[in-house]
Design an enzyme around this catalytic site. Sequence first.
Site, PDB file in Angstrom:
ATOM      1  N   GLU A 109      10.624  -5.548  -9.928  1.00  0.00           N
ATOM      2  CA  GLU A 109       9.942  -4.989 -11.087  1.00  0.00           C
ATOM      3  C   GLU A 109      10.231  -3.493 -11.211  1.00  0.00           C
ATOM      4  O   GLU A 109      10.391  -2.786 -10.221  1.00  0.00           O
ATOM      5  CB  GLU A 109       8.436  -5.235 -10.987  1.00  0.00           C
ATOM      6  CG  GLU A 109       8.123  -6.727 -11.095  1.00  0.00           C
ATOM      7  CD  GLU A 109       6.638  -7.047 -11.103  1.00  0.00           C
ATOM      8  OE1 GLU A 109       6.225  -7.847 -11.947  1.00  0.00           O
ATOM      9  OE2 GLU A 109       5.901  -6.510 -10.262  1.00  0.00           O
ATOM     10  N   CYS A 122       9.537   4.247 -12.772  1.00  0.00           N
ATOM     11  CA  CYS A 122       9.189   3.911 -11.385  1.00  0.00           C
ATOM     12  C   CYS A 122      10.088   2.763 -10.947  1.00  0.00           C
ATOM     13  O   CYS A 122      10.014   1.666 -11.499  1.00  0.00           O
ATOM     14  CB  CYS A 122       7.710   3.520 -11.346  1.00  0.00           C
ATOM     15  SG  CYS A 122       7.171   3.009  -9.711  1.00  0.00           S
ATOM     16  N   CYS A 129       8.634  -5.860   0.517  1.00  0.00           N
ATOM     17  CA  CYS A 129       8.566  -4.754   1.490  1.00  0.00           C
ATOM     18  C   CYS A 129       8.260  -5.351   2.852  1.00  0.00           C
ATOM     19  O   CYS A 129       7.429  -6.257   2.966  1.00  0.00           O
ATOM     20  CB  CYS A 129       7.460  -3.779   1.079  1.00  0.00           C
ATOM     21  SG  CYS A 129       7.392  -2.297   2.113  1.00  0.00           S
ATOM     22  N   CYS A 133       1.091  -2.656   4.304  1.00  0.00           N
ATOM     23  CA  CYS A 133      -0.086  -1.830   4.051  1.00  0.00           C
ATOM     24  C   CYS A 133      -1.163  -2.739   3.455  1.00  0.00           C
ATOM     25  O   CYS A 133      -0.877  -3.509   2.530  1.00  0.00           O
ATOM     26  CB  CYS A 133       0.262  -0.695   3.104  1.00  0.00           C
ATOM     27  SG  CYS A 133       1.607   0.318   3.747  1.00  0.00           S
ATOM     28  N   CYS A 136      -1.918  -2.945  -0.424  1.00  0.00           N
ATOM     29  CA  CYS A 136      -0.779  -2.987  -1.360  1.00  0.00           C
ATOM     30  C   CYS A 136      -0.327  -4.425  -1.624  1.00  0.00           C
ATOM     31  O   CYS A 136      -0.070  -5.194  -0.693  1.00  0.00           O
ATOM     32  CB  CYS A 136       0.388  -2.182  -0.782  1.00  0.00           C
ATOM     33  SG  CYS A 136       1.885  -2.307  -1.784  1.00  0.00           S
ATOM     34  N   CYS A 366       0.278   1.398  -9.666  1.00  0.00           N
ATOM     35  CA  CYS A 366       0.703   1.566  -8.270  1.00  0.00           C
ATOM     36  C   CYS A 366       0.173   0.447  -7.404  1.00  0.00           C
ATOM     37  O   CYS A 366      -1.014   0.141  -7.428  1.00  0.00           O
ATOM     38  CB  CYS A 366       0.097   2.835  -7.665  1.00  0.00           C
ATOM     39  SG  CYS A 366       0.554   4.329  -8.438  1.00  0.00           S
TER      40      CYS A 366
END
Length: 386
Positions: A109, A122, A129, A133, A136, A366
């Site tokens: 994305e 962005c 990933c 975290c 997230c 975010c």
Amino acid sequence: MDQLADRADRRASLVGMSRLELADRLAAISVPEKQRRMRASQIWRWIYNRGVTDFDAMSDIARDLRADLDRHFFLARPEIVTEQISVDGTRKWLLRLSPDTNGRRQEIETVYIPEEDRGTLCISSQVGCTLTCSFCHTGTQRLVRNLTAGEIVGQILLARDRLAEWPDQLRSNPDPPPGGRFITNVVLMGMGEPLYNFDNVKTAMLIVSDGEGVSLSKRRITLSTSGVVPEIVRAGAEIGTMLAISLHATTDEIRNRLVPLNKKYPLVELLAACRAYPGLSNARRITFEYVMLKGVNDSLEDAKRLVKLLSGIPAKVNLIPFNPWPGTVYECSSWETIERFATVLNRSGYASPVRTPRGRDIMAACGQLKSASEKQRASARRSVLA
Ligand code: SAH
Ligand code: SF4
């Protein structure tokens, strides 16, 4: 196998190659040595300054060479699966990449955030990933691989296509952007940890900041890391963009829970690496990102500890209201708490803007990005291809 997959199997994409690599590829198809640098420069400008996707449009290159180029190479763009536009103007693209060696086509994305005085793109550096975290959404995605330099740069080329930002498109735009650009800033804050994909991120950012191409100043590119300490100073020296650190906590105990990488590289090492980041000054500060999580990291003691931790580092703090996603255990701090937190920082001389969440209605804010297809609700998106 579809047409693009078939083409990608046989030909190499020139997008994302360094100038040197480009010249080497020309050598491999017998472009005479004397011509190589000039030809590489011409092709470079067509790709990154004019945004062409077809060798035939390269009008200052001889027809024979254009045909040769087309036989051996192509100019890859990610394919748009969907484009969503938020009520606040934020755009999110779900993009499908060229096939991996196993034929699988991964998705990522990319988000465009227009503001009064700037337009920020962005971009993602990995599919998913490897870090986890706990606040997230991207960290919950199972499939992970590094993006190639071409796939990283490709997001910018694609966004320029869709925003009609190439010179030929802008000329006929009745409503051109102020300053002549829609994309004025790029942030590596999409999916993935950029410093785990150092070489490709480096190649891509050097292409994006090259004066004869996309030509974005390194001061307008920000690399965000969760704290891969051994690569931070190297990134400053070799890539030279602005730096953002996802700090999010002021004690190792809390940071270990939020950003598990902290167990490997604790706060004292992370802040030492920040102090050593090349070229820091008041005009070139590190941004510390701090997600506001109710009852977890948002006390006044945290704010005071944060001031102490940052002492001596040219810094600003970006307070990010937590953006929720399905299944998360966290909640966003109240506005009152966020404001009190910001006041402590401001009084100590740190600019600490609270980042207005953008594109929450399309899960583009975010930490909300996640491309696993089981997560996409067709009803919630608009297919541009339809
Ligand atoms: N992996 C890199 C860059 C991508 S994340 C990094 O962690 O820095 C971009 C920013 O969004 C990071 O500061 C990240 O901590 C933050 N973020 C992640 N999840 C979030 C959420 N749910 N709400 C608000 N910010 C989030
Ligand atoms: Fe990865 Fe950054 Fe999300 Fe952490 S915050 S899981 S490092 S994308």
